[in-house]
Scaffold this motif. Structure first.
Motif, PDB file in Angstrom:
ATOM      1  N   ARG A   1       0.791  -1.233   0.000  1.00  0.00           N
ATOM      2  CA  ARG A   1       0.000   0.000   0.000  1.00  0.00           C
ATOM      3  C   ARG A   1       0.825   1.287   0.000  1.00  0.00           C
ATOM      4  NH1 ARG A   1      -3.637   2.749   4.382  1.00  0.00           N
ATOM      5  NH2 ARG A   1      -4.597   4.309   3.041  1.00  0.00           N
TER       6      ARG A   1
ATOM      7  N   ARG B   1       0.652   3.796  -3.105  1.00  0.00           N
ATOM      8  CA  ARG B   1       0.130   5.140  -2.903  1.00  0.00           C
ATOM      9  C   ARG B   1       1.144   6.179  -3.391  1.00  0.00           C
ATOM     10  NH1 ARG B   1      -0.537   5.404   2.831  1.00  0.00           N
ATOM     11  NH2 ARG B   1       1.566   6.176   2.754  1.00  0.00           N
TER      12      ARG B   1
ATOM     13  N   GLU C   1       0.592   8.965  -6.192  1.00  0.00           N
ATOM     14  CA  GLU C   1       0.743  10.382  -5.863  1.00  0.00           C
ATOM     15  C   GLU C   1       1.762  11.070  -6.762  1.00  0.00           C
ATOM     16  OE1 GLU C   1      -0.528  10.880  -1.246  1.00  0.00           O
ATOM     17  OE2 GLU C   1       1.527  10.298  -1.628  1.00  0.00           O
TER      18      GLU C   1
ATOM     19  N   SER D   1       1.413  12.218   2.822  1.00  0.00           N
ATOM     20  CA  SER D   1       1.491  10.865   3.384  1.00  0.00           C
ATOM     21  C   SER D   1       2.955  10.437   3.389  1.00  0.00           C
ATOM     22  CB  SER D   1       0.632   9.890   2.593  1.00  0.00           C
ATOM     23  OG  SER D   1       0.532  10.285   1.255  1.00  0.00           O
TER      24      SER D   1
ATOM     25  N   GLN E   1      -3.245  19.384  -1.050  1.00  0.00           N
ATOM     26  CA  GLN E   1      -3.337  18.753   0.266  1.00  0.00           C
ATOM     27  C   GLN E   1      -3.262  19.789   1.383  1.00  0.00           C
ATOM     28  OE1 GLN E   1      -0.200  15.664  -0.082  1.00  0.00           O
ATOM     29  NE2 GLN E   1      -1.799  14.277   0.624  1.00  0.00           N
TER      30      GLN E   1
ATOM     31  N   TRP F   1      -5.928  12.530   6.252  1.00  0.00           N
ATOM     32  CA  TRP F   1      -4.490  12.266   6.348  1.00  0.00           C
ATOM     33  C   TRP F   1      -4.241  10.931   7.051  1.00  0.00           C
ATOM     34  CZ3 TRP F   1      -1.325  11.645  10.669  1.00  0.00           C
ATOM     35  CH2 TRP F   1       0.031  11.511  10.363  1.00  0.00           C
TER      36      TRP F   1
ATOM     37  N   SER G   1      -5.026   8.071   4.834  1.00  0.00           N
ATOM     38  CA  SER G   1      -4.055   7.869   3.764  1.00  0.00           C
ATOM     39  C   SER G   1      -2.711   7.375   4.280  1.00  0.00           C
ATOM     40  CB  SER G   1      -3.820   9.180   3.010  1.00  0.00           C
ATOM     41  OG  SER G   1      -5.011   9.623   2.438  1.00  0.00           O
ATOM     42  N   SER G   2      -2.388   7.680   5.523  1.00  0.00           N
ATOM     43  CA  SER G   2      -1.024   7.437   5.987  1.00  0.00           C
ATOM     44  C   SER G   2      -0.866   6.192   6.838  1.00  0.00           C
ATOM     45  CB  SER G   2      -0.520   8.640   6.782  1.00  0.00           C
ATOM     46  OG  SER G   2      -0.555   9.782   5.982  1.00  0.00           O
TER      47      SER G   2
ATOM     48  N   ASP H   1      -7.612   5.026  -1.521  1.00  0.00           N
ATOM     49  CA  ASP H   1      -6.429   5.754  -2.005  1.00  0.00           C
ATOM     50  C   ASP H   1      -6.641   6.173  -3.454  1.00  0.00           C
ATOM     51  OD1 ASP H   1      -5.084   5.392   0.370  1.00  0.00           O
ATOM     52  OD2 ASP H   1      -3.951   3.635  -0.303  1.00  0.00           O
TER      53      ASP H   1
ATOM     54  N   ILE I   1      -9.105   9.114  -3.744  1.00  0.00           N
ATOM     55  CA  ILE I   1      -8.592  10.400  -3.263  1.00  0.00           C
ATOM     56  C   ILE I   1      -7.570  10.978  -4.244  1.00  0.00           C
ATOM     57  CG2 ILE I   1      -7.304  11.516  -1.413  1.00  0.00           C
ATOM     58  CD1 ILE I   1      -8.387   9.136   0.395  1.00  0.00           C
ATOM     59  N   ILE I   2      -6.601  10.129  -4.602  1.00  0.00           N
ATOM     60  CA  ILE I   2      -5.507  10.626  -5.436  1.00  0.00           C
ATOM     61  C   ILE I   2      -6.022  10.974  -6.832  1.00  0.00           C
ATOM     62  CG2 ILE I   2      -3.242  10.061  -6.398  1.00  0.00           C
ATOM     63  CD1 ILE I   2      -2.958   8.118  -3.937  1.00  0.00           C
TER      64      ILE I   2
END
Lengths: 74, 702
Positions: free
Chosen positions: A22, A26, A30, B64, B107, B205, B208-209, B237, B240-241
């Protein structure tokens, strides 16, 4: 769909899906490696690994193992 | 209270240059408890004269966290370590990588912190650079075009910051969460009620983190549990992204023109990452770095040693002889000197690392070496720390900060001290020069040179082997994927490189320097107390049972030898004699080993004192002669080639360096790992030296 790692240097393709652990997954998303984005395999490092990719004008280096978990359509 | 302004941005966006432009020389290392990375901050004046504190946060791609440096930036922006979020955030946005950089801006705007965008690299972007006014309209925050390297746009940026401090910002979301995401955020909000302010961006946050096995600290357990209970986090994820990028692509995408800035980089890369030329270029760069670490630093190190020698003899001449004078000269001055002799190599090393980072070459080195380092359980980023270990383990351990994961940093720290640092060189030189002749040949090669090369190879091989073993045992961890950005090549700006070099060196002086100085003073005390009885010309034979009286140069040197033998350290040498005897070492070598804890090269001068020869260096003929004739009680020679080999193997592996231990303690934050380092190295050194000794005896050497 074929793995990103199967591209030849210089070849471009469209990202279809991104798999992997993950946080790593991610981070790639991003950095803009989203499904539908064009990705190019720029070259392979001298020792055969890692790979250099171009995504949205940005150069990234990831290893072959992880690149194998990214599906692309040429 | 002065306003707090944070400077953030993706790595390689010219953020440090911008910080330097905004602050000039007024800067200091900020005091943030609980943060392991040094944050630079500076007091600045806004355009209207109000004071503000500008903090330079480590580069990060998003909120993140992925590396420990990144998480520092994020914790600061979220206000997790102290009292609240910064009053304003200046985001450095690389105009050549606009959309990816603006992702971070979105963000931050979601959090509701007032934001000013400093568009950097606008010269490089050329026609691709978006119109700042249009971009500002789309983002709803000030956008200032700058070229930090040339100082363009700095006044305008400061004005924009000043204006923005007078405005309020509300959290701004550009996208609408799905029902499933809304439910997930609601469950986090419930868990976070007693811990965090009610800001959906914080919940987002956390969602996501937080993930299994992350290294995030300071997240309350209920929140963590709430996140991990949510089904199918990866698909959230995605949502959101994708939503943020969709907004960027549609709203900002049309503002971006075409760019051909990559041409230059591609040309350079054709050589630099070429299978053949790439390695040749790499070797050339490494050779230059090495050459400078060894050769260029030598005169400076010599000068520092001379200076402290002069200072010492000056004080000896001025102050009356006695304990206080000895403390000043042998304890305090040599303690401070022990720190400062590291400076030339550390400055040079950080200078080269800075050049490599700022030019973009460092990322290529990591890419080039990744394959090799990976076999040892490390990644390509461990290469430079390992290499730096050839100069000195202290800066090398500081250089591990660029690595993302704590485990990778630890693994690197555990093996870097095995690299043959420059302090081992005098010991090798003494042993090889004493016990082998320049005329000894093995085939066409001189034995002396071969042995020296062999010792370097031995240290490197052991470091790699130990890394491999540790990565399979105590530091076993799932392999972390490598994500490396390869920024375009840029000409490093000398003032930025120098400032980075100096701020990292300051860290070394503050963190390691104090410990090294104190440790040196303690070691002095151990070798100085208790005071031995005064020797008079009449009783020179009785006092020194085990020192060769006839060889001593003078009464003073005899007294020094007797003092050393009687000290705690000397007694310890006697005490460990039965333990080191199987290695072929006597108690005098034992005292030398104790002395070398201050720094390995101190072994040489300690041997000079214990053999009652006085102050010597590794080239001293008197010391070498004395070593060649020194005998055990049974009349057999102490210093045979076999003893020498065992001693060098011991020095190659033993953790005889308080400075290294001090820095490892500081950087790992753990006594346990520091203890582990000391223990494994000492045991390894002992076993290896024992094997050399016993193996040699079996083969018929003595």
């Amino acid at each position: 769909m074929s793995p990103l790692s199967a591209l030849k240097p210089g070849q471009s393709a469209t990202v279809q899906q991104v798999e992997g652990a993950r946080p790593f997954r991610r981070r790639l998303l991003e950095l803009g490696l989203l499904p539908g984005t064009e990705v190019r395999l720029v070259k392979v490092a001298p020792l055969g690994d890692p790979l250099e990719l171009e995504v949205r004008g940005c150069r990234l280096s990831i290893r072959r193992t992880e690149a194998a978990a990214i599906g692309v359509d040429a | 209270m002065s306003l707090s302004v944070a400077l953030v941005g993706n790595p390689n966006t010219g953020k440090s240059t911008l910080f330097n432009r905004l602050t000039g020389l007024r800067r200091r290392v900020g005091n943030y408890p609980g943060i392991t990375v040094d944050l630079m901050e500076a007091d600045i004046r806004l355009s209207d004269g109000r004071p503000a504190t500008l903090v330079d946060l480590p580069g990060c791609y998003s909120l993140s966290a992925w590396s420990s440096e990144e998480s520092v930036a994020i914790r600061y922006m979220l206000g997790m370590d102290d009292d609240g979020t910064p009053d304003l955030v200046v985001v450095c946005v690389d105009a050549t990588q606009l959309l990816r950089n603006l992702y971070l801006v979105l963000q931050i705007q979601e959090l509701g912190i007032p934001t000013v965008v400093a568009l950097t690299m606008t010269d490089e972007a050329g026609s691709a650079c978006p119109d700042p006014t249009l971009l500002s309209q789309r983002l709803g925050c000030p956008v200032v075009a700058t070229v930090p390297r040339d100082g363009i746009g700095i006044t305008e940026l400061l004005q924009a910051v000043t204006d923005a401090t007078r405005t309020e910002a509300a959290p701004r979301w550009r996208w609408t969460p799905s029902d499933r995401l809304r439910d997930a955020l609601a469950s986090i909000r419930t868990a976070a009620e007693d811990h965090w302010p009610n800001n959906p961006a914080l919940h987002l946050w956390a969602l996501s983190s937080v993930s299994e096995g992350d290294e995030l600290q300071g997240i309350p357990a209920p929140i963590r549990e709430a996140v991990l209970r949510i089904d199918d986090l990866p698909s959230l994820d995605d949502e959101i992204i994708q939503a943020r990028y969709d907004w960027l692509d549609t709203q900002v995408g049309p503002l971006v023109g075409l760019n051909d800035a990559r041409n230059f980089t591609d040309k350079v890369d054709r050589v630099v990452t070429h299978p053949v030329f790439g390695f040749a270029a790499f070797l050339a760069v490494m050779f230059l770095m090495f050459q400078s670490l060894f050769a260029w630093s030598d005169p400076a190190i010599g000068a520092i040693e001379d200076l402290f020698g002069l200072l010492g003899s000056g004080i000896t001449a001025v102050l009356p002889a006695g304990l206080f004078q000895e403390f000043l000269v042998d304890g305090l001055i040599s303690g401070v000197g022990a720190v400062l002799v590291f400076l030339p190599q550390i400055l040079l090393l950080f200078f080269f690392i800075g050049l490599m980072e700022d030019s973009g070459y460092m990322a290529r080195v990591a890419m080039l070496m990744d394959r090799i380092m990976r076999a040892m359980g490390l990644n390509g980023k461990a290469f430079v720390p390992m290499l730096s270990g050839f100069a000195c383990a202290v800066p090398a351990i500081l250089a591990t900060r660029t690595m993302e994961r704590k485990r990778d940093r630890l693994l690197t720290m555990m093996v870097v001290p095995l690299m043959t640092c420059s302090a081992r060189l005098p010991v090798y030189t003494l042993v090889i020069g004493t016990l082998f002749l320049p005329t000894d040949k093995l085939g066409p090669f001189g034995v002396q040179g071969l042995l020296m090369v062999a010792m370097y190879l031995f240290g490197t091989a052991m470091a790699l082997i130990v890394a491999w073993v540790l990565s399979k045992t105590v530091l076993r961890a799932p392999r972390v994927p490598l994500v490396l950005e390869l920024p375009p090549y840029r000409l490093p700006r000398l003032p930025d490189v120098l400032r980075m070099m100096w701020s990292r060196t300051q860290t070394f002086l503050r963190e390691a320097g104090t410990v090294i100085a104190v440790a040196t003073i303690i070691l002095w005390a151990l070798l100085r107390f208790p005071t031995a009885p005064e020797i008079t010309p009449d009783d020179t034979t009785g006092m020194l049972a085990s020192t060769d009286v006839e060889q001593a140069m003078s009464l003073e040197e005899l007294q020094a030898a007797s003092q050393l033998e009687n000290s705690f350290g000397g007694r310890f040498g006697h005490f460990i004699e039965p333990v080191i005897e199987p290695l072929g070492f006597d108690w005098k070598i034992g005292v030398g080993l104790v002395g070398s804890f201050a720094a390995r090269e101190v072994f040489v001068s300690t041997m000079g004192v214990i053999y009652a020869i006085g102050d010597v260096d590794e080239e001293s003929t008197a010391l070498r002669e004395k070593m060649r004739t020194e005998v055990h009680a049974d009349g057999s020679k102490v210093w045979t080639p076999l003893t020498g080999l065992a001693l060098m193997v011991f020095f190659a592996l033993a953790s005889q360096c308080l400075s290294t231990l001090a820095v490892v303690k500081k950087e790992s934050g753990s006594w346990a790992w520091t203890g582990f380092l000391f223990t494994y190295m000492t045991v390894l050194a002992f076993v290896a030296a024992w094997m050399v000794r016993q193996g040699g005896l079996l083969l018929g050497f003595s």
